[in-house]
Design an enzyme around this catalytic site. Structure first.
Site, short mmCIF file in Angstrom:
data_model
loop_
_atom_site.label_atom_id
_atom_site.label_comp_id
_atom_site.label_asym_id
_atom_site.label_seq_id
_atom_site.Cartn_x
_atom_site.Cartn_y
_atom_site.Cartn_z
N ASP A 1 11.00 21.15 68.88
CA ASP A 1 12.29 20.57 68.49
C ASP A 1 12.10 19.37 67.57
OD1 ASP A 1 15.04 20.41 68.45
OD2 ASP A 1 15.19 19.29 70.33
N ASN B 1 21.11 29.25 68.89
CA ASN B 1 20.85 28.87 67.49
C ASN B 1 21.57 29.79 66.49
OD1 ASN B 1 17.41 27.85 68.17
ND2 ASN B 1 19.24 26.59 68.07
C1 IPE Z 1 15.96 24.45 71.44
O1 IPE Z 1 16.25 23.47 70.51
C2 IPE Z 1 15.65 25.75 70.76
C3 IPE Z 1 14.43 25.79 69.96
C4 IPE Z 1 13.58 24.81 69.78
C5 IPE Z 1 14.16 27.05 69.34
P1 IPE Z 1 17.75 23.11 70.10
O2 IPE Z 1 17.66 22.01 69.11
O3 IPE Z 1 18.45 24.34 69.70
O4 IPE Z 1 18.35 22.62 71.48
P2 IPE Z 1 19.55 21.60 71.78
O5 IPE Z 1 20.73 22.07 70.99
O6 IPE Z 1 19.09 20.24 71.36
O7 IPE Z 1 19.73 21.69 73.27
C1 IPE Z 2 13.92 22.93 66.10
O1 IPE Z 2 14.36 21.88 65.33
C2 IPE Z 2 13.95 24.26 65.39
C3 IPE Z 2 14.97 25.19 65.88
C4 IPE Z 2 15.79 24.97 66.85
C5 IPE Z 2 15.05 26.47 65.22
P1 IPE Z 2 15.91 21.56 65.16
O2 IPE Z 2 16.43 22.34 64.00
O3 IPE Z 2 16.63 21.75 66.43
O4 IPE Z 2 15.85 20.02 64.76
P2 IPE Z 2 16.80 18.86 65.30
O5 IPE Z 2 16.77 18.93 66.79
O6 IPE Z 2 18.15 19.12 64.74
O7 IPE Z 2 16.18 17.62 64.76
MG MG Z 3 17.02 20.54 68.01
#
Ligand code: IPE
Ligand code: IPE
Ligand code: MG
Length: 246
Positions: free
Chosen positions: A21, A69
């Site tokens: 993340d 997502n």
């Molecule tokens: C969790 O991260 C999913 C992945 C890393 C693939 P998200 O960024 O989607 O989760 P939330 O929204 O912060 O809970």
């Molecule tokens: C994790 O990074 C990747 C996926 C969830 C696909 P994020 O895209 O959630 O990055 P933040 O949490 O918005 O910084």
């Molecule tokens: Mg995230």
């Protein structure tokens, strides 16, 4: 390629699962579009796979895309899917050469036909590899996985193949996508400072040690993986028992 150097690394947990993340925040902090963070995140994926294999990890599960997502803006979803396609096209031969077995968990029917074909080929090609199993959680949601298992069990009962009394933790676990050949994670790492599970491996994480790091995923290195493993070794896994009764 030589096996893990056990004089350098303490024995690692058999299964490490990672919520990768913080890509978006990494990019925003640099005035870049979120997609730049996802691109940089792929380099960290390569590093962590290589590092885990060198350290002797048997199973590495990477949360790459959740069922939730799909609700991100269309252009971000399509960039993520493009990156996934590039990654699979470019990396599978190398994974295979390094003895890595590749698996995907999640609802792959929502992925494009191209990507589904790449995944199916990669799983077939690497099926017999034994150095490490790499599991990508793609279009994955823990609740959906539990519901699918419950439904499969209900169908089996309806058909008379089993009775309600046959539904046990063991038989339930066999109906999950990890059923049978992937053990539960020992260590779960989440980067980016968020301290939640976000619908990842809800059943399988029951007794995992959880390590939350402030590092954003694109900055994650082999060194961070080593540090998390060291932290894991400092934990006392009791599994509900007392120290004396284990
Ligand atoms: C969790 O991260 C999913 C992945 C890393 C693939 P998200 O960024 O989607 O989760 P939330 O929204 O912060 O809970
Ligand atoms: C994790 O990074 C990747 C996926 C969830 C696909 P994020 O895209 O959630 O990055 P933040 O949490 O918005 O910084
Ligand atoms: Mg995230």
């Amino acid at each position: 390629m030589p096996g893990p150097d056990t004089s350098v690394y303490p024995p690692p947990p058999a299964h490490i699962a990672i919520i990768m993340d913080g890509n978006g925040r990494w990019a925003t902090a640099r005035g870049l579009p979120r997609t730049a963070g996802h691109k940089k995140g792929v380099d960290a994926v390569r590093q962590v796979i290589e590092g885990a294999r060198e350290m002797g990890v048997r199973y590495l599960t990477l949360y790459s895309f959740s069922t939730e997502n799909w609700s991100r803006p269309e252009d971000e979803v399509s960039t993520l899917m493009q990156l996934l396609g590039f990654y699979l096209r470019g990396e599978i031969a190398r994974l295979h050469k390094n003895g890595i077995r590749f698996r995907v968990i999640g609802d792959r029917s929502r992925l494009s036909n191209d990507i589904q074909a790449l995944i199916n080929n990669a799983e077939g090609l690497t099926e017999a590899n034994t150095d490490m199993t790499l599991v990508l959680a793609l279009s994955y949601g823990g609740r959906q996985e539990l519901v699918d298992a419950a439904r499969a069990l209900a169908v089996a009962v309806e058909k008379g193949e089993m009775t309600p009394a046959d539904i046990t933790p063991d038989s339930f676990a066999r109906h999950l996508t990890t059923g049978g050949d992937i053990p539960d994670p020992d260590l779960m790492i989440r980067t980016s400072g968020e301290k939640r599970i976000s619908n990842f491996l809800l059943w399988q994480l029951a007794y995992a040690e959880l390590v939350f790091l402030d590092t954003l995923w694109p900055d994650f290195t082999k060194r961070d993986l080593e540090d998390a493993i060291r932290e894991y070794h400092r934990r006392d896994r009791r599994f509900g028992a007392t120290a004396g009764s284990r």
